[in-house]
Scaffold this motif. Structure first.
Motif, PDB file in Angstrom:
ATOM      1  N   CYS A  27       0.846  -1.205   0.000  1.00 36.96           N
ATOM      2  CA  CYS A  27       0.000   0.000   0.000  1.00 36.96           C
ATOM      3  C   CYS A  27       0.880   1.254   0.000  1.00 36.96           C
ATOM      4  N   TYR A  28       1.877   1.257   0.873  1.00 29.70           N
ATOM      5  CA  TYR A  28       2.820   2.385   0.935  1.00 29.70           C
ATOM      6  C   TYR A  28       3.485   2.596  -0.421  1.00 29.70           C
ATOM      7  N   ARG A  29       3.959   1.500  -0.990  1.00 26.45           N
ATOM      8  CA  ARG A  29       4.753   1.614  -2.219  1.00 26.45           C
ATOM      9  C   ARG A  29       3.934   2.128  -3.394  1.00 26.45           C
ATOM     10  N   SER A  34       1.358   4.044  -3.012  1.00 28.05           N
ATOM     11  CA  SER A  34       0.838   5.372  -2.648  1.00 28.05           C
ATOM     12  C   SER A  34       1.880   6.456  -2.813  1.00 28.05           C
TER      13      SER A  34
END
Lengths: 208, 208
Positions: free
Chosen positions: B203-205, B207
């Motif tokens: 999700c972080y990557r 986003s």
């Protein structure tokens, strides 16, 4: 917000922070010192401060962190509030286990459909998720673009499927195929869940 | 064999070496240079040589490695030839998915039984594995000591179960409960499979 040169190790710790802060918040804890947070997470207070500094730092040292504020800051860094659209490809045991038991929403995703190559499964509803035939993938995507595909299909068709997803415009793949996917398009993020590597690591550790 | 001060990162790469070498071997490849091995694994040749040096080094630089010999050396370092006895605790979706689809034997384990708290499941045979009631755990262990328990049970009973297993003498826990287990007995190895952390990292990557 600062985000440059954040190491892989720091990125991997962010979900863990979120998980712990979420639990503290649910348990009614309002404030926590970096020292106490470090202790319950098995880290050091200085490591926590260094990690948070990668994103500009938050909270007041000495006064402790406001748990809810910090949790929300980290949620926003991870992007869990974005609810990226996701589909699952392959509804065998692992696919079903994820659909039934895994909280996608909490991790930032909205699971909207499942796909499988087995025509007998098409039209089925598994835990509220409709199963489509894999041939419908592009048609589905044209109407409803998705950000992430969860690959819970067998190894053999996996590399081709990964390229097909990348070609459609998918931005991330959560990979349960137990093989390393080599993407032509390097901007597609692949996150592997390698059961075999994990169990063999345990094997090494108990064999020492 | 040398084994001192092997870093966590090196340990985590050993299963990956094994996986790649096993595949090369199955594909009939007899020899490989550290350079070619590095390329297909996304590492550098010097990193591979450094990793292998932690265990005394093997193969002849310049002549390349004998794939089968190297695979067997790494298998023996990991301990995959030991076939440690393992049980699975909790036969919900994840437990069943592992029993049906996961090759424990290849990863160094012999899965010999399953346990569940649901009496309705006891006596059932899932993919060749018999399900016992969790109350039978100690009695079973007294007759057949096992090295590793796979925890695929819900979060709530997990910490107590982990302590119970440690008390019995289990040496390793493969943890699918999505919570960090804090063991009183630090000699029990815990290997976590944190689905949530993995998906949030993705999700972080995407986003960014």
């Amino acid at each position: 917000m600062l985000r440059e040169n954040v190491s892989g190790a720091v990125i991997r710790r962010m979900p863990k922070y979120f998980r712990y802060l979420d639990e503290l918040h649910q348990n009614g804890v309002a404030k926590i010192s970096s020292r106490a947070l470090a202790e319950c997470m098995g880290l050091t207070a200085s490591q926590i401060r260094q990690d948070f500094n990668c994103f500009g730092g938050f909270g007041q040292q000495g006064y402790g962190y406001n748990v809810e504020t910090l949790m929300n800051e980290i949620a926003s860094i991870i992007g869990v509030n974005r609810k990226h659209k996701a589909i699952i490809i392959g509804v065998g045991n692992i696919g079903r286990a994820l659909i039934h038991n895994f909280d996608f929403y909490k991790c930032g995703f909205n699971l909207i459909a499942a796909f499988d190559a087995d025509r007998a499964l098409c039209g089925a509803n598994i835990g509220g998720i409709q199963v489509h035939h894999i041939d419908e993938l592009e048609k589905f995507y044209d109407k409803t673009p998705i950000e992430v595909a969860i690959m819970t299909l067998p190894k053999a068709p996996a590399p081709q499927m990964a390229e097909r997803l990348a070609g459609m415009g998918v931005r991330g793949i959560w990979n349960f195929t137990n093989m390393d996917l080599k993407m032509t398009n390097k901007s597609v993020m692949v996150e592997d869940v390698h059961f075999a590597d994990s169990l063999m690591t345990l094997c090494y550790r108990i064999s020492e």
